[in-house]
Write an enzyme that holds these catalytic residues in place. Structure first.
Site, PDB file in Angstrom:
ATOM      1  N   TYR A  89     -10.582 -21.472 -14.882  1.00  0.00           N
ATOM      2  CA  TYR A  89      -9.985 -21.623 -16.207  1.00  0.00           C
ATOM      3  C   TYR A  89      -8.508 -22.014 -16.069  1.00  0.00           C
ATOM      4  CZ  TYR A  89     -14.061 -18.916 -17.817  1.00  0.00           C
ATOM      5  OH  TYR A  89     -15.330 -18.462 -18.069  1.00  0.00           O
ATOM      6  N   SER A 143     -19.744 -16.927 -25.111  1.00  0.00           N
ATOM      7  CA  SER A 143     -19.892 -17.753 -26.323  1.00  0.00           C
ATOM      8  C   SER A 143     -20.839 -17.093 -27.325  1.00  0.00           C
ATOM      9  CB  SER A 143     -20.391 -19.161 -25.968  1.00  0.00           C
ATOM     10  OG  SER A 143     -19.449 -19.854 -25.196  1.00  0.00           O
ATOM     11  N   PRO A 144     -20.646 -15.798 -27.623  1.00  0.00           N
ATOM     12  CA  PRO A 144     -21.553 -15.117 -28.547  1.00  0.00           C
ATOM     13  C   PRO A 144     -21.424 -15.603 -29.987  1.00  0.00           C
ATOM     14  CG  PRO A 144     -19.698 -13.704 -28.040  1.00  0.00           C
ATOM     15  CD  PRO A 144     -19.589 -14.889 -27.132  1.00  0.00           C
ATOM     16  N   LEU A 145     -20.382 -16.405 -30.248  1.00  0.00           N
ATOM     17  CA  LEU A 145     -20.208 -16.999 -31.577  1.00  0.00           C
ATOM     18  C   LEU A 145     -20.501 -18.498 -31.556  1.00  0.00           C
ATOM     19  CD1 LEU A 145     -17.015 -15.065 -32.718  1.00  0.00           C
ATOM     20  CD2 LEU A 145     -19.404 -14.601 -33.299  1.00  0.00           C
ATOM     21  N   PHE A 161     -19.133 -22.019 -33.764  1.00  0.00           N
ATOM     22  CA  PHE A 161     -19.997 -22.507 -34.827  1.00  0.00           C
ATOM     23  C   PHE A 161     -20.445 -21.367 -35.749  1.00  0.00           C
ATOM     24  CE2 PHE A 161     -22.374 -25.582 -36.961  1.00  0.00           C
ATOM     25  CZ  PHE A 161     -22.324 -26.799 -36.304  1.00  0.00           C
TER      26      PHE A 161
END
Length: 330
Positions: A55, A205-207, A211
């Site tokens: 990252y 990326s649980p959201l 989106f």
């Protein structure tokens, strides 16, 4: 803050993904706000902190390290290795996966230096290297546990067979992969194997890369350098089809009196005490909203409604380009 159990490792049930503090989502992040967000997370009991050496080509670990100065013993710190990067004048791109034992050991030492710590609590292989037997990679990782530089081992974006082979070499504590209402592959592919072996799951990326927040309305919402512009789910007809799905989440969230983000995170938290999502944010305002999901209790009817709104395979488009998809589920 609730606690989740990843193998023998206890973590806060919601963690903090730090990738966006350095890359991927456009607009150069404000480091002072990122550090303030990390501090606010720790103060609120959100102490499961996730970063990776790739990252920002190491910059993210440096930011996390600065934020944790004097607070190291308050967190469960996770990082990853496995990608080598190629630099150009404008960007740093992960282009090669390297799971060789030599690289594993060197990568960990570099991570520890950037983080300013003498050990990490959870160390993941970011992607499996198809050219190196998983037993060799995990064997090298296990030697770092023996050396006291790592407490627990994890894998990212792997399949059940790889998990079993790795776990036979050294106990695997957690597997990290994308999991959310709009990415439900793990439920049939890897989660059964993890539960058979007593391994925890860490959804990133649980959201749905933003989106599921309900705030995105068009691909034009993204800055030019936002990685989502290149992902199939955010392009053309796929975008509109997926927007229609999210509209149902917004309706269900409004009926519950919560935000779409809180509803989506509460759905994941309801999947078991062996699950610890790591929603990413670089702003305190979004952190506060996400942490509100801890107090959202979903009834069986509400869970069924969400399952019906977002059945497996309902989302249009792949998670990554073909090249990216070639590195997952190995």
């Amino acid at each position: 803050m609730r606690q989740s159990q990843l193998g023998d490792l206890t973590v806060s049930s919601l963690g903090l993904g730090c990738m966006g503090m350095s890359q991927s989502y456009g607009v150069r992040p404000d480091e002072s706000e990122s550090i303030a967000t990390l501090h606010a997370a720790i103060d609120a009991g959100c102490t499961f902190i996730d970063t990776a050496d790739v990252y920002g080509d190491g910059e993210n670990e440096e930011i996390v390290g600065r934020a944790l100065a004097g607070r190291r013993d308050q967190v469960v710190l996770a990082t990853k290795f496995g990608f080598r990067t190629t630099k150009s004048e404008s960007t740093v791109v992960p282009t090669v996966v390297d799971g060789s034992p030599e690289y594993a050991r060197a990568a960990l030492d570099a991570s520890l230096q950037r983080l300013g710590v003498d050990h990490v609590d959870l160390w993941y292989l970011h992607r499996r290297d198809p050219q190196v037997p998983i037993e060799d990679t995990v064997g090298a990782m296990a030697s770092m546990v023996e050396a006291g530089k790592v407490r627990y081992l994890g894998l990212s974006e792997v399949n059940g067979d790889t998990v079993r082979a790795a776990h036979a070499v050294h106990p695997i504590t957690a597997v990290q992969s994308e999991w959310s209402l709009w990415t439900r592959d793990p439920e049939t592919v890897v989660l059964p194997a993890l539960r058979e072996l007593g391994i925890g799951f860490v959804p990133f990326s649980p959201l749905g890369r933003g989106f599921l927040t309900g705030q995105l309305t068009s691909p034009d919402d993204f800055p030019e350098d936002d990685m989502r512009r290149g992902l199939p789910r955010f392009q053309g007809e796929n975008f509109q089809k997926n927007l229609d799905l999210v509209a149902q989440v917004r309706t269900l969230a409004a009926a519950k009196g919560v935000t779409p983000s809180q509803l989506a995170l509460a759905w994941l938290l309801a999947q078991g005490n062996d699950v610890a999502p790591i929603p990413g944010t670089k702003r305190r305002s979004y952190l506060t909203e996400n942490l509100g999901a801890i107090d959202v209790v979903l009834t069986p009817d509400e869970l069924a409604g969400l399952d019906a709104a977002f059945p497996p395979d309902a989302v249009a488009g792949q998670r990554y380009t073909d090249g990216g998809m070639n590195l997952v589920g190995k």
